[in-house]
Design an enzyme around this catalytic site. Structure first.
Site, PDB file in Angstrom:
ATOM      1  N   ASP A 100      -0.252   5.134   1.017  1.00 35.53           N
ATOM      2  CA  ASP A 100      -0.535   6.048   2.126  1.00 35.53           C
ATOM      3  C   ASP A 100      -0.584   5.306   3.457  1.00 35.53           C
ATOM      4  O   ASP A 100      -1.332   4.341   3.611  1.00 35.53           O
ATOM      5  CB  ASP A 100      -1.875   6.753   1.907  1.00 35.53           C
ATOM      6  CG  ASP A 100      -1.879   7.628   0.668  1.00 35.53           C
ATOM      7  OD1 ASP A 100      -0.952   8.431   0.521  1.00 35.53           O
ATOM      8  OD2 ASP A 100      -2.797   7.494  -0.159  1.00 35.53           O
ATOM      9  N   ASP A 134       0.862  -1.167   0.000  1.00 37.73           N
ATOM     10  CA  ASP A 134       0.000   0.000   0.000  1.00 37.73           C
ATOM     11  C   ASP A 134       0.908   1.230   0.000  1.00 37.73           C
ATOM     12  O   ASP A 134       2.119   1.115   0.233  1.00 37.73           O
ATOM     13  CB  ASP A 134      -0.889  -0.049   1.255  1.00 37.73           C
ATOM     14  CG  ASP A 134      -1.720   1.200   1.439  1.00 37.73           C
ATOM     15  OD1 ASP A 134      -2.363   1.632   0.466  1.00 37.73           O
ATOM     16  OD2 ASP A 134      -1.728   1.736   2.557  1.00 37.73           O
ATOM     17  N   ASP A 153      -1.512  -0.732   5.861  1.00 35.23           N
ATOM     18  CA  ASP A 153      -1.844  -0.258   7.206  1.00 35.23           C
ATOM     19  C   ASP A 153      -3.337  -0.265   7.482  1.00 35.23           C
ATOM     20  O   ASP A 153      -3.755   0.097   8.581  1.00 35.23           O
ATOM     21  CB  ASP A 153      -1.320   1.166   7.406  1.00 35.23           C
ATOM     22  CG  ASP A 153      -2.114   2.177   6.589  1.00 35.23           C
ATOM     23  OD1 ASP A 153      -2.214   1.990   5.351  1.00 35.23           O
ATOM     24  OD2 ASP A 153      -2.648   3.140   7.167  1.00 35.23           O
TER      25      ASP A 153
END
Length: 216
Positions: free
Chosen positions: A10, A8, A166
């Site tokens: 961000d 991922d 996250d």
């Protein structure tokens, strides 16, 4: 060992919240709407620009969503990422992974042109094998087709890939695609939130992430 690692962006590879807040609040002010806090933005992020803006403007302004989203996307595409930063210890991890020979990719719900620009600005030296952002009409996380398509571009079976992210979205994408997932704890979700979504493997540092990714 895994043959491909799909990151991922961000909250995983880049702390972009300051730039997102800046552009989002500029957008909200432009349309005469209340601004949002970092805590609110952190909870809104993860499911693409449309969902971010929808949550920020509230249900009472849903009829203006397309207009406001268009403005936000234009402003964010022009953003220079001047407030965004990498995380401590990240470069050492990426260098180590690149030396290991494993394929590296990025799968983000950022608009695709912005994902490419961010990659060029922050990660050019690591030469990711694939960078994929969200494109109009194409599936985005947590739809597993996005991750499966990246695996196909890499020429790696889904079972030989691992996702690193996250958010709940990353875990759910990996689960549906048939991939392992490592949930990192320095991003925009707590361990409790990730556990509630079903996540079971966690990394609280880049050193720990390195151990998990290269032990297989």
């Amino acid at each position: 060992m895994y043959k491909a690692i799909i990151f991922d962006l961000d909250g995983t590879l880049i702390d972009s919240i300051p730039d997102i807040i800046s552009v989002l609040n500029k957008t909200l002010k432009h349309f005469g709407l209340p601004t949002v806090t970092r805590a609110q933005t952190t909870q809104y992020i993860g499911n693409g620009a449309r969902e971010l803006v929808r949550l920020a403007i509230g249900d009472n302004n849903s009829d203006r969503l397309d207009e406001i989203l268009t403005y936000y996307r234009r402003e964010y595409a022009a953003c220079d990422n001047g407030l965004s930063t990498l995380y401590a210890g990240e470069r050492d991890l990426l260098v180590n992974l690149r030396k290991s020979g494993v394929k590296l990719a990025v799968l983000s719900n950022k608009p695709h042109p912005v994902a490419l620009k961010t990659n060029e600005q922050f990660f050019k030296e690591f030469a990711f094998d694939c960078v994929q952002g969200q494109e109009d009409g194409a599936p985005q996380k947590p739809d597993p087709r996005a991750a499966i398509a990246v695996a196909e571009k890499l020429g790696v079976a889904v079972g030989d890939c691992v996702m690193v992210g996250d958010g709940e979205t990353d875990y759910l994408t990996a689960k549906s695609a048939g991939m392992d997932c490592v949930s990192v704890l320095w991003g925009y979700r707590t361990k409790e939130q990730l556990t509630a979504a079903g996540a079971t493997t966690f990394a609280d540092s880049f050193n720990r992430l390195n151990e998990i990714l290269l032990k297989n």
